[in-house]
Enzyme design. Structure first.
Site, PDB file in Angstrom:
ATOM      1  N   LYS A  31       0.847  -1.203   0.000  1.00 40.95           N
ATOM      2  CA  LYS A  31       0.000   0.000   0.000  1.00 40.95           C
ATOM      3  C   LYS A  31       0.878   1.246   0.000  1.00 40.95           C
ATOM      4  O   LYS A  31       2.082   1.161   0.294  1.00 40.95           O
ATOM      5  CB  LYS A  31      -0.910  -0.021   1.229  1.00 40.95           C
ATOM      6  CG  LYS A  31      -0.167   0.169   2.545  1.00 40.95           C
ATOM      7  CD  LYS A  31      -1.089  -0.015   3.739  1.00 40.95           C
ATOM      8  CE  LYS A  31      -0.336   0.219   5.026  1.00 40.95           C
ATOM      9  NZ  LYS A  31      -0.908  -0.504   6.168  1.00 40.95           N
ATOM     10  N   ARG A 129     -10.629   0.570  15.181  1.00 39.61           N
ATOM     11  CA  ARG A 129     -10.473   1.453  14.038  1.00 39.61           C
ATOM     12  C   ARG A 129     -11.558   1.081  13.037  1.00 39.61           C
ATOM     13  O   ARG A 129     -12.615   1.682  13.024  1.00 39.61           O
ATOM     14  CB  ARG A 129      -9.057   1.296  13.480  1.00 39.61           C
ATOM     15  CG  ARG A 129      -8.588   2.462  12.636  1.00 39.61           C
ATOM     16  CD  ARG A 129      -7.120   2.376  12.274  1.00 39.61           C
ATOM     17  NE  ARG A 129      -6.777   1.167  11.534  1.00 39.61           N
ATOM     18  CZ  ARG A 129      -5.582   0.926  11.006  1.00 39.61           C
ATOM     19  NH1 ARG A 129      -4.603   1.805  11.164  1.00 39.61           N
ATOM     20  NH2 ARG A 129      -5.332  -0.181  10.345  1.00 39.61           N
ATOM     21  N   TYR A 261      16.942  31.149   8.021  1.00 38.45           N
ATOM     22  CA  TYR A 261      15.885  32.037   8.533  1.00 38.45           C
ATOM     23  C   TYR A 261      15.983  32.239  10.038  1.00 38.45           C
ATOM     24  O   TYR A 261      16.171  31.279  10.784  1.00 38.45           O
ATOM     25  CB  TYR A 261      14.505  31.456   8.210  1.00 38.45           C
ATOM     26  CG  TYR A 261      14.131  31.591   6.756  1.00 38.45           C
ATOM     27  CD1 TYR A 261      13.962  32.848   6.185  1.00 38.45           C
ATOM     28  CD2 TYR A 261      13.953  30.459   5.971  1.00 38.45           C
ATOM     29  CE1 TYR A 261      13.617  32.966   4.839  1.00 38.45           C
ATOM     30  CE2 TYR A 261      13.604  30.571   4.633  1.00 38.45           C
ATOM     31  CZ  TYR A 261      13.439  31.828   4.070  1.00 38.45           C
ATOM     32  OH  TYR A 261      13.102  31.949   2.760  1.00 38.45           O
ATOM     33  N   MET A 309      12.493  25.627   2.422  1.00 40.39           N
ATOM     34  CA  MET A 309      11.607  24.903   1.498  1.00 40.39           C
ATOM     35  C   MET A 309      12.383  23.960   0.579  1.00 40.39           C
ATOM     36  O   MET A 309      12.001  22.813   0.382  1.00 40.39           O
ATOM     37  CB  MET A 309      10.796  25.905   0.670  1.00 40.39           C
ATOM     38  CG  MET A 309       9.641  25.260  -0.063  1.00 40.39           C
ATOM     39  SD  MET A 309       8.643  26.450  -0.980  1.00 40.39           S
ATOM     40  CE  MET A 309       7.783  27.295   0.331  1.00 40.39           C
TER      41      MET A 309
HETATM   42  C1  LIG Z   1      -0.215  -1.594   6.770  1.00 43.34           C
HETATM   43  C2  LIG Z   1      -0.862  -2.852   7.188  1.00 43.34           C
HETATM   44  C3  LIG Z   1      -0.104  -4.008   7.425  1.00 43.34           C
HETATM   45  C4  LIG Z   1       1.421  -4.036   7.428  1.00 43.34           C
HETATM   46  O1  LIG Z   1       1.901  -3.553   8.656  1.00 43.34           O
HETATM   47  P1  LIG Z   1       3.480  -3.488   8.953  1.00 43.34           P
HETATM   48  O2  LIG Z   1       3.560  -3.017  10.357  1.00 43.34           O
HETATM   49  O3  LIG Z   1       4.042  -2.500   8.001  1.00 43.34           O
HETATM   50  O4  LIG Z   1       4.003  -4.846   8.741  1.00 43.34           O
HETATM   51  C5  LIG Z   1      -0.795  -5.182   7.686  1.00 43.34           C
HETATM   52  N1  LIG Z   1      -2.141  -5.198   7.738  1.00 43.34           N
HETATM   53  C6  LIG Z   1      -2.896  -4.098   7.541  1.00 43.34           C
HETATM   54  C7  LIG Z   1      -4.379  -4.195   7.625  1.00 43.34           C
HETATM   55  C8  LIG Z   1      -2.282  -2.885   7.276  1.00 43.34           C
HETATM   56  O5  LIG Z   1      -3.037  -1.801   7.092  1.00 43.34           O
END
Ligand SMILES: *Cc1c(COP(=O)(O)O)cnc(C)c1O
Length: 369
Positions: A31, A129, A261, A309
């Site tokens: 992801k 969640r 800055y 920046m």
């Molecule tokens: C992101 C995610 C993972 C992976 O988690 P890691 O800590 O990066 O291994 C597994 N399951 C779900 C549902 C996630 O959203």
């Protein structure tokens, strides 16, 4: 200006290492553009090593991956979020993780004729969640009996505390709750795969592995328990991302002169400084002002004053030769002193995940393809 170098060999090494740690099948989590490492390249490399299931976030990421690797089984962890998503999922046979009745009913509504869709069910076993509470398992079963086009193929849940050794009892409670939900489906005659473990659980909680484990951060060389068990540093996992930036200018800063800055850093001695082409517009956080380091040929260079920046200043007083045209590393490096992602995350006051996702948005170069 920034160059993000992704070493696909490191990711292959980590995948093969993780595969040895579990009897379950690995579903690489890719992801958010593979945590900034490049969805397509990473998935392609892992597919070649035998990975068949991939977990993306959005349905759109799933479509990109399906077009690239039509034979892969792709799960969308977020499931359908828009009207378009519902149609696309079915057209591309992406397996959505479904967390609520609205998604479930929406999916049932778009499937017509003999068309079927495999889905994953997301249970909320304690993270609070997303997900169905295990108590509604019987209602879900009723729903699937009257909507046979939807096939629950994966039961899943997510662990809130797998990376915190002091909270093992929470892991245990979530596992029990998950098992009880799965048991109801099993008793009702459903055939499915169980998926609960993230990287931390893959490495530390073998009893949670089930059939499909979902490692994310560990694939990219991050240690999920780096904050709580720093001595358990890296298991030999290899960091796959390095980031470099160009040196734009090198000049003197006399004792008593300020820089950047607000002139927030005042030279305590005569110094030599380098101005680096890297700033918060490149996702190198302004919170690193006065509290981070870059690397040049084994020398750690402290950041002086505000990160701007597109520019930052570093102390190069102890470097014998550095000039316009050289490049410094802000993550990783070559040889001694390379900057570990957990180290940078510490200076940044965040976790490795965020550092990788943010820096990975810059231009990437893949090596060892
Ligand atoms: C992101 C995610 C993972 C992976 O988690 P890691 O800590 O990066 O291994 C597994 N399951 C779900 C549902 C996630 O959203």
């Amino acid at each position: 200006m920034l160059k993000v170098i992704i070493d696909l060999d490191a990711i292959r090494h980590n995948y093969l290492f993780l595969r040895q740690k579990s009897a379950a099948e690995l579903m690489p989590v890719v992801k958010a553009d593979a945590y900034g490492h490049g969805l397509l390249k990473v998935s392609e490399a892992l597919f070649a090593l035998g990975a068949r299931f991939f977990a993306v976030g959005t349905v759109d990421e799933g479509v990109r991956l399906k077009k690239h690797l039509p034979e892969a089984e792709i799960c969308s962890l977020l499931g359908p979020l828009s009207a378009d998503d519902f149609k696309t999922l079915s057209a591309f046979s992406i397996i959505p993780f479904v967390h609520c009745w609205a998604q479930l009913k929406g999916l049932a509504a778009i499937l017509s004729g003999a068309r079927q869709l495999e889905i994953g069910i997301k249970f909320d076993t304690g993270m609070n969640r997303l997900g169905f509470k295990p108590e509604v398992s019987r209602q879900l079963i009723e729903f699937f009996r009257s909507n046979q086009a939807l096939i629950p193929r994966i039961m899943s849940s997510h662990l809130a505390c797998a990376d915190i050794p002091a909270m093992n009892d929470v892991v245990r409670a979530q596992l029990n709750s998950f098992n009880s939900a799965c048991e109801v489906f099993h008793q009702a005659g459903f055939k499915f795969r169980r998926s609960l473990a993230n990287s931390a659980a893959l490495l530390h909680h073998p009893h949670t592995h089930g059939d499909l484990v979902r490692p994310g951060i560990a694939l990219y060389g991050g240690n999920p328990v780096a904050r709580t068990l720093p001595q358990d540093k890296n298991w030999g996992l290899r960091q796959a991302m390095k980031v470099s930036a160009p040196v734009l200018s090198v000049h003197n800063l006399a004792r008593g002169q300020g820089i950047s800055y607000g002139l927030g850093f005042v030279a305590p001695r005569d110094m030599s400084v380098a101005i680096i082409g890297c700033g918060y517009a490149d996702n190198y956080s302004r919170s690193l002002s006065n509290r981070s380091w870059m690397l040049f040929e084994g020398h750690r260079l402290p950041i002086l004053g505000r990160v701007c920046m597109q520019l930052s200043a570093v102390d190069v007083s102890f470097v014998s030769r550095i000039d316009h045209g050289d490049r410094v590393f802000l993550l990783g490096g070559e040889g001694a002193g390379d900057i570990d992602v957990h180290e940078l995350a510490g200076w940044w006051k965040t976790v490795s995940y965020e550092v990788l996702c943010l820096l990975g948005k810059n231009e990437r170069i893949f090596i060892n393809c």
